[in-house]
Scaffold this motif. Structure first.
Motif, PDB file in Angstrom:
ATOM      1  N   LEU A  91     136.432  12.344 -68.226  1.00 17.30           N
ATOM      2  CA  LEU A  91     135.420  13.305 -68.108  1.00 17.30           C
ATOM      3  C   LEU A  91     134.055  13.073 -69.126  1.00 17.30           C
ATOM      4  CD1 LEU A  91     137.054  16.628 -67.105  1.00 17.30           C
ATOM      5  CD2 LEU A  91     136.147  14.812 -65.710  1.00 17.30           C
ATOM      6  N   ALA A  92     134.379  13.069 -70.445  1.00 15.12           N
ATOM      7  CA  ALA A  92     133.328  12.850 -71.453  1.00 15.12           C
ATOM      8  C   ALA A  92     132.585  11.709 -70.909  1.00 15.12           C
ATOM      9  CB  ALA A  92     134.223  12.865 -72.854  1.00 15.12           C
ATOM     10  N   GLU A  93     133.267  10.563 -70.446  1.00 12.68           N
ATOM     11  CA  GLU A  93     132.260   9.397 -70.344  1.00 12.68           C
ATOM     12  C   GLU A  93     131.560   9.717 -69.054  1.00 12.68           C
ATOM     13  OE1 GLU A  93     134.786   6.026 -70.377  1.00 12.68           O
ATOM     14  OE2 GLU A  93     135.401   6.025 -72.351  1.00 12.68           O
ATOM     15  N   ALA A  94     132.039  10.308 -68.137  1.00  4.56           N
ATOM     16  CA  ALA A  94     131.409  10.460 -66.919  1.00  4.56           C
ATOM     17  C   ALA A  94     130.369  11.555 -67.190  1.00  4.56           C
ATOM     18  CB  ALA A  94     132.683  10.860 -65.809  1.00  4.56           C
ATOM     19  N   ALA A  95     130.640  12.315 -67.849  1.00  3.05           N
ATOM     20  CA  ALA A  95     129.462  13.308 -67.929  1.00  3.05           C
ATOM     21  C   ALA A  95     128.281  12.682 -69.121  1.00  3.05           C
ATOM     22  CB  ALA A  95     130.010  14.420 -68.867  1.00  3.05           C
ATOM     23  N   GLN A  96     128.383  11.831 -69.538  1.00  2.00           N
ATOM     24  CA  GLN A  96     127.329  11.180 -70.426  1.00  2.00           C
ATOM     25  C   GLN A  96     126.580  10.211 -69.420  1.00  2.00           C
ATOM     26  OE1 GLN A  96     126.470  11.818 -73.476  1.00  2.00           O
ATOM     27  NE2 GLN A  96     124.844  10.532 -73.532  1.00  2.00           N
TER      28      GLN A  96
ATOM     29  N   ALA B  29     122.829  17.542 -62.898  1.00  2.00           N
ATOM     30  CA  ALA B  29     123.782  16.908 -63.957  1.00  2.00           C
ATOM     31  C   ALA B  29     124.600  17.829 -64.360  1.00  2.00           C
ATOM     32  CB  ALA B  29     122.939  16.171 -65.042  1.00  2.00           C
ATOM     33  N   GLU B  30     124.356  19.099 -64.983  1.00  2.00           N
ATOM     34  CA  GLU B  30     125.383  20.124 -65.430  1.00  2.00           C
ATOM     35  C   GLU B  30     125.957  20.567 -64.442  1.00  2.00           C
ATOM     36  OE1 GLU B  30     125.813  20.607 -68.473  1.00  2.00           O
ATOM     37  OE2 GLU B  30     124.315  19.496 -69.309  1.00  2.00           O
ATOM     38  N   ARG B  31     125.674  20.805 -63.022  1.00  5.78           N
ATOM     39  CA  ARG B  31     126.289  21.284 -62.281  1.00  5.78           C
ATOM     40  C   ARG B  31     127.443  20.194 -61.891  1.00  5.78           C
ATOM     41  NH1 ARG B  31     121.270  23.137 -59.905  1.00  5.78           N
ATOM     42  NH2 ARG B  31     121.559  21.358 -58.541  1.00  5.78           N
ATOM     43  N   LEU B  32     127.325  19.105 -61.677  1.00  4.56           N
ATOM     44  CA  LEU B  32     128.135  18.015 -61.208  1.00  4.56           C
ATOM     45  C   LEU B  32     129.228  17.864 -62.470  1.00  4.56           C
ATOM     46  CD1 LEU B  32     125.920  15.126 -60.206  1.00  4.56           C
ATOM     47  CD2 LEU B  32     127.779  16.196 -58.579  1.00  4.56           C
ATOM     48  N   ILE B  33     128.773  17.994 -63.733  1.00  3.86           N
ATOM     49  CA  ILE B  33     129.641  18.173 -64.847  1.00  3.86           C
ATOM     50  C   ILE B  33     130.643  19.402 -64.907  1.00  3.86           C
ATOM     51  CG2 ILE B  33     130.145  18.330 -67.140  1.00  3.86           C
ATOM     52  CD1 ILE B  33     127.192  16.689 -67.379  1.00  3.86           C
ATOM     53  N   ASN B  34     130.161  20.468 -64.517  1.00  5.05           N
ATOM     54  CA  ASN B  34     131.023  21.601 -64.174  1.00  5.05           C
ATOM     55  C   ASN B  34     131.972  21.486 -63.412  1.00  5.05           C
ATOM     56  OD1 ASN B  34     129.668  22.930 -66.284  1.00  5.05           O
ATOM     57  ND2 ASN B  34     128.112  23.725 -65.455  1.00  5.05           N
ATOM     58  N   ARG B  35     131.544  20.894 -62.226  1.00  2.37           N
ATOM     59  CA  ARG B  35     132.539  20.606 -61.112  1.00  2.37           C
ATOM     60  C   ARG B  35     133.623  19.678 -61.275  1.00  2.37           C
ATOM     61  NH1 ARG B  35     130.442  18.629 -55.045  1.00  2.37           N
ATOM     62  NH2 ARG B  35     132.573  18.600 -54.091  1.00  2.37           N
ATOM     63  N   MET B  36     133.243  18.762 -62.201  1.00  5.08           N
ATOM     64  CA  MET B  36     134.048  17.829 -62.521  1.00  5.08           C
ATOM     65  C   MET B  36     135.292  18.805 -63.362  1.00  5.08           C
ATOM     66  SD  MET B  36     132.899  14.100 -63.018  1.00  5.08           S
ATOM     67  CE  MET B  36     131.400  14.547 -64.072  1.00  5.08           C
ATOM     68  N   LYS B  37     134.615  19.334 -64.510  1.00  7.06           N
ATOM     69  CA  LYS B  37     135.502  20.001 -65.214  1.00  7.06           C
ATOM     70  C   LYS B  37     136.350  21.079 -64.547  1.00  7.06           C
ATOM     71  CE  LYS B  37     132.518  20.214 -69.349  1.00  7.06           C
ATOM     72  NZ  LYS B  37     131.590  20.962 -70.333  1.00  7.06           N
ATOM     73  N   SER B  38     136.055  21.664 -63.465  1.00  4.72           N
ATOM     74  CA  SER B  38     136.855  22.597 -62.758  1.00  4.72           C
ATOM     75  C   SER B  38     138.010  21.720 -62.003  1.00  4.72           C
ATOM     76  CB  SER B  38     136.078  23.277 -61.771  1.00  4.72           C
ATOM     77  OG  SER B  38     135.384  22.703 -60.771  1.00  4.72           O
ATOM     78  N   ASP B  39     137.533  20.646 -61.786  1.00  2.16           N
ATOM     79  CA  ASP B  39     138.573  19.867 -60.939  1.00  2.16           C
ATOM     80  C   ASP B  39     139.706  19.210 -61.740  1.00  2.16           C
ATOM     81  OD1 ASP B  39     137.144  19.917 -58.614  1.00  2.16           O
ATOM     82  OD2 ASP B  39     136.255  17.766 -58.966  1.00  2.16           O
ATOM     83  N   ASP B  40     139.671  19.440 -63.179  1.00  2.13           N
ATOM     84  CA  ASP B  40     140.610  19.017 -64.103  1.00  2.13           C
ATOM     85  C   ASP B  40     141.580  19.891 -64.320  1.00  2.13           C
ATOM     86  OD1 ASP B  40     141.848  17.527 -65.954  1.00  2.13           O
ATOM     87  OD2 ASP B  40     140.447  17.942 -67.614  1.00  2.13           O
ATOM     88  N   LYS B  41     142.380  20.404 -63.119  1.00  9.86           N
ATOM     89  CA  LYS B  41     143.391  21.478 -63.283  1.00  9.86           C
ATOM     90  C   LYS B  41     144.253  21.538 -64.432  1.00  9.86           C
ATOM     91  CE  LYS B  41     141.451  22.987 -59.409  1.00  9.86           C
ATOM     92  NZ  LYS B  41     140.681  24.045 -59.300  1.00  9.86           N
ATOM     93  N   ASN B  42     144.666  20.290 -64.931  1.00  7.49           N
ATOM     94  CA  ASN B  42     145.497  20.175 -65.928  1.00  7.49           C
ATOM     95  C   ASN B  42     145.037  20.105 -67.408  1.00  7.49           C
ATOM     96  OD1 ASN B  42     144.872  17.642 -65.689  1.00  7.49           O
ATOM     97  ND2 ASN B  42     146.651  16.704 -65.273  1.00  7.49           N
ATOM     98  N   GLY B  43     143.902  19.929 -67.448  1.00  7.41           N
ATOM     99  CA  GLY B  43     143.013  19.983 -68.670  1.00  7.41           C
ATOM    100  C   GLY B  43     143.305  18.803 -69.446  1.00  7.41           C
ATOM    101  N   ASP B  44     143.623  17.736 -68.910  1.00 10.61           N
ATOM    102  CA  ASP B  44     143.770  16.300 -69.680  1.00 10.61           C
ATOM    103  C   ASP B  44     142.660  15.337 -69.960  1.00 10.61           C
ATOM    104  OD1 ASP B  44     143.313  15.296 -67.277  1.00 10.61           O
ATOM    105  OD2 ASP B  44     145.159  13.989 -67.050  1.00 10.61           O
ATOM    106  N   GLY B  45     141.201  16.189 -69.263  1.00 12.29           N
ATOM    107  CA  GLY B  45     140.151  15.428 -69.767  1.00 12.29           C
ATOM    108  C   GLY B  45     139.940  14.120 -68.800  1.00 12.29           C
ATOM    109  N   LYS B  46     140.916  13.925 -67.946  1.00 11.39           N
ATOM    110  CA  LYS B  46     140.645  13.126 -66.904  1.00 11.39           C
ATOM    111  C   LYS B  46     140.784  13.382 -65.430  1.00 11.39           C
ATOM    112  CE  LYS B  46     142.459   9.749 -70.154  1.00 11.39           C
ATOM    113  NZ  LYS B  46     142.889  10.933 -71.164  1.00 11.39           N
ATOM    114  N   LEU B  47     140.290  12.646 -64.607  1.00 12.24           N
ATOM    115  CA  LEU B  47     140.346  12.848 -63.141  1.00 12.24           C
ATOM    116  C   LEU B  47     140.747  11.840 -62.370  1.00 12.24           C
ATOM    117  CD1 LEU B  47     137.156  15.084 -62.387  1.00 12.24           C
ATOM    118  CD2 LEU B  47     139.436  16.001 -62.370  1.00 12.24           C
TER     119      LEU B  47
END
Length: 387
Positions: A55-60, A12-30
């Protein structure tokens, strides 16, 4: 020995980190275009089909699923005699990868309603007593008119079927297949086809509601607010059937697809959306040169332009705040902003048509949004005059 839950948590942490890295503009959404994981995982995490992951909801969701899987593995590794019997069948329950909800197989799959490969729908039969025809909910998937699939409906179909309401989820041509009015015509024809063949699935053709998420919500509104398309003199028996419905259930909906209306009512740059450009076949850089014919097309397929006093009641659920500033910060929040629903509600209130708009302004509101199906089904039972 390390607890079995730890490897699952690491996934799960790997998937979450991957999503964070995808968020290039840092708006917390993908958006799906930003997401580098599997398309199916994105669609499964995007519960309301609005084409955006918070991202926060998807991570949870990912953490909860992985913890649950870890607990089951840990339980399996222990003494099976000590396991509660009620846990055994749960291990055999099919679980969708990436989310902790069951994917239910339809009772009738890929029923064809016209010629294109996307002209298919699935039927999930209601659990009812007796042989009387039951009401039906038709669900239209979202995805910005460019992606999405009827299978999203499998994730929440049992909310309806367990309450005596048949559930149908359909596909339609996407913008890359044909621009508007193709997808609108498809959804209207699917409804007429279902009515013509209602006896096959024990559907009460006089009690049908439609709904959808995002793009699907707009398609549903266009059907619900438009004049009846039934043509009694048509050679095609499908075309003779009515397109009038009993109610609308709408998630993160747009009520207009007219870039001019959106620019006037929604702050920010939502009016420039790629989905709108591809739906109607224009380029935002050249809107000043659009023909009258193109503008008439856009106006014709903007649902709010068809709203009248004889239209069915609507429930709008938005996973966003009514605060206009969020639309300025992010166009994706703009194109799914509650203002769309609130503007239509103004018309509905003037005409004394029920139109409820729910948005998320507090944790209590978010809890309500997460229980939206319970509320929607209660509303449908009232409309369908079910006991």
């Amino acid at each position: 020995m390390a607890p079995a839950v730890l490897p699952a948590q690491n996934v799960a942490e790997r998937l979450i980190n991957r999503m964070k890295s995808d968020d290039k503009n840092g708006d917390g959404k993908l958006t799906q275009a930003e997401f580098t994981g599997p398309d199916r995982l994105f669609q499964q995490l995007d519960e309301d089909g609005d084409g955006v992951l918070v991202l926060a909801e998807a991570a949870q969701k990912l953490k909860m699923l992985r913890e649950r899987i870890g607990e089951i593995r840990d339980l399996n590794a222990g003494n099976t005699d000590a396991r509660p019997q009620r846990m055994v069948p749960r291990q055999r329950t099919p679980i969708i990868s990436g989310v902790g909800r069951r994917q239910v197989k339809p009772d009738y799959e890929n029923v064809r309603y016209s010629d294109h490969e996307r002209h298919v729908f699935d039927v999930y039969a209601a659990k009812t007593e007796g042989s009387e025809p039951a009401p039906c909910m038709i669900w239209i998937h979202g995805g910005g008119f460019r992606r999405g699939d009827k299978s999203e409906g499998s994730l929440f179909s049992t909310n309806f079927t367990s309450n005596g309401i048949h559930f149908v989820t359909l596909n339609y041509r996407l913008s890359q297949h044909a621009i508007a009015p193709a997808c609108f015509d498809d959804c209207a024809r699917a409804l007429q086809f279902i009515r013509l063949n209602a006896e096959k699935w024990n559907i009460d053709k006089s009690r049908i509601a439609v709904g959808g998420g995002s793009a699907g919500a707009g398609l549903a509104q266009w059907i619900g607010y438009n004049d009846d398309r039934a043509d009694p003199s048509a050679v095609d028996p499908v075309a003779r059937e009515s397109t009038r419905v009993s109610a609308l259930i709408l998630l993160n909906a747009q009520t207009s697809y007219d870039y001019r209306w959106i620019k006037t009512h929604i702050p920010g740059e939502a009016w420039k959306g790629d989905g709108l450009q591809e739906l109607f076949g224009y380029q935002v850089e050249k809107v000043d040169d659009l023909s009258e014919e193109k503008h008439r097309l856009i106006e014709e397929y903007s649902p709010i332009n068809h709203f009248t006093k004889d239209d069915p009641p609507s429930l709008f659920y938005f996973r966003r705040s009514r605060d206009p500033s969020i639309a300025e910060k992010n166009p994706m929040d703009g194109i799914h902003h509650p203002i769309f629903g609130l503007e239509l509600k103004k018309l509905a209130d003037e005409m004394n048509v029920r139109c409820d708009v729910f948005s998320v302004e507090s944790p209590t509101d978010l809890a309500f949004y997460n229980r939206r199906w319970d509320h929607a089904i209660g509303f449908l039972k009232e409309r369908f005059e079910m006991k």
